[in-house]
Design a protein around this motif. Structure first.
Motif, PDB file in Angstrom:
ATOM      1  N   LEU A 265      44.639  53.322  42.297  1.00 57.74           N
ATOM      2  CA  LEU A 265      45.192  51.962  42.230  1.00 57.74           C
ATOM      3  C   LEU A 265      44.699  51.197  41.003  1.00 57.74           C
ATOM      4  O   LEU A 265      45.468  50.519  40.322  1.00 57.74           O
ATOM      5  N   SER A 266      43.433  51.329  40.702  1.00 53.64           N
ATOM      6  CA  SER A 266      42.888  50.533  39.588  1.00 53.64           C
ATOM      7  C   SER A 266      43.426  50.984  38.232  1.00 53.64           C
ATOM      8  O   SER A 266      43.311  50.274  37.247  1.00 53.64           O
ATOM      9  N   PHE A 267      44.055  52.178  38.185  1.00 51.45           N
ATOM     10  CA  PHE A 267      44.657  52.661  36.938  1.00 51.45           C
ATOM     11  C   PHE A 267      46.130  52.292  36.834  1.00 51.45           C
ATOM     12  O   PHE A 267      46.766  52.542  35.813  1.00 51.45           O
TER      13      PHE A 267
ATOM     14  N   TYR B 203      50.791  43.767  48.522  1.00 51.27           N
ATOM     15  CA  TYR B 203      49.332  43.874  48.639  1.00 51.27           C
ATOM     16  C   TYR B 203      48.700  44.651  47.499  1.00 51.27           C
ATOM     17  O   TYR B 203      47.516  44.838  47.435  1.00 51.27           O
ATOM     18  N   CYS B 204      49.557  45.143  46.569  1.00 48.94           N
ATOM     19  CA  CYS B 204      49.014  45.874  45.425  1.00 48.94           C
ATOM     20  C   CYS B 204      48.255  44.927  44.507  1.00 48.94           C
ATOM     21  O   CYS B 204      48.672  43.814  44.260  1.00 48.94           O
ATOM     22  N   GLY B 205      47.195  45.402  43.974  1.00 52.20           N
ATOM     23  CA  GLY B 205      46.465  44.626  42.985  1.00 52.20           C
ATOM     24  C   GLY B 205      45.419  45.506  42.374  1.00 52.20           C
ATOM     25  O   GLY B 205      45.177  46.599  42.860  1.00 52.20           O
ATOM     26  N   ARG B 206      44.842  45.073  41.316  1.00 53.32           N
ATOM     27  CA  ARG B 206      43.822  45.906  40.693  1.00 53.32           C
ATOM     28  C   ARG B 206      42.505  45.759  41.435  1.00 53.32           C
ATOM     29  O   ARG B 206      42.185  44.697  41.929  1.00 53.32           O
ATOM     30  N   MET B 207      41.803  46.892  41.523  1.00 50.93           N
ATOM     31  CA  MET B 207      40.515  46.853  42.209  1.00 50.93           C
ATOM     32  C   MET B 207      39.508  46.093  41.371  1.00 50.93           C
ATOM     33  O   MET B 207      39.595  46.054  40.185  1.00 50.93           O
TER      34      MET B 207
END
Ligand code: SF4
Length: 228
Positions: A210-212, A224-228
């Motif tokens: 997710l963070s990439f 609900y997606c977002g960067r960690m």
């Protein structure tokens, strides 16, 4: 880019664990599976392979000599059963008539001529040919499929439309030519595409990369997606 690709791989491996691909007992079974799983989920192909095993036909000469109607009935769980029965026979004809029935004679060729020969067989396209080269011949080619494109498009690497050859060249340019790595990397992408990076509603909240992911931050379908 090499560091990025390896970091993606390591996150996936840590999340999903070793995938033990390809699920087959012999190189010939790998090839039969690669043909039967075209355009269908693995479950149907696995059932068709089980039928062939039970019949004692999981060998090049046996498949080539099998009555067409009966063979098609056995591979029906893999759908497009008549076409796939014919494709199995086309492949087996090459093994029997050009290699004396010895699959190893075909698979021991260098990658370029082997790939060219496989692609010349009716019904074998780049993904199937490369699956055979990587998982049956155990030579280092990177297999591209729809999951690979979807995931790396969402990660912001590939455009929405990308050619197979360009995507494959990308991985092979940036990663070490390592059979084990290519084997496991493709299997990990399959796990991500199958379980989390779904076509319509990706489960980004559970995704190890997710963070990439550029798409995760902007995908309106995934609030609900977002960067960690
Ligand atoms: S964060 Fe979401 S869109 Fe991005 S790779 Fe993971 S599942 Fe796919």
């Amino acid at each position: 880019m090499r560091e990025f690709l390896l970091a993606v791989y390591e996150r996936l491996f840590a999340h999903f664990g070793p995938r033990h691909w390809w699920p087959a007992e012999t190189p010939f079974e790998v090839i039969v599976g690669a043909i039967l799983t075209q355009n269908v989920a693995w479950k149907g192909a696995a059932q068709a392979i089980a039928n062939l095993k039970e019949k004692g036909w999981l060998a090049p000469r046996a498949l080539l000599e099998a009555p067409e109607e009966e063979l098609a009935a056995l591979v029906r769980p893999a759908r497009y059963h008549r076409q796939k029965a014919q494709r199995l026979k086309d492949f087996c004809r090459v093994v029997v008539e050009e290699c004396g029935g010895d699959l190893e004679v075909l698979l021991k060729q260098d990658v370029a001529p082997l790939r060219q020969r496989l692609l010349s067989i009716r019904g074998i396209g780049p993904e199937t040919a490369d699956s055979i080269i990587l998982y049956a011949a155990e030579k280092p080619v990177f297999v591209i499929d729809a999951y690979t494109h979807r995931i790396f498009h969402r990660l912001g690497i590939f455009p929405a439309r990308a050619r197979y050859a360009e995507m494959q060249a990308f991985f092979m340019r940036h990663l070490p030519l390592d059979v084990k790595l290519f084997n496991e990397y493709h299997a990990q992408l399959d796990a991500l595409g199958h379980h989390l990076c779904l076509k319509r509603a990706p489960r980004c909240g559970e995704c190890p990369v997710l963070s990439f992911c550029k798409n995760a931050a902007t995908n309106p379908r995934e609030p609900y997606c977002g960067r960690m």
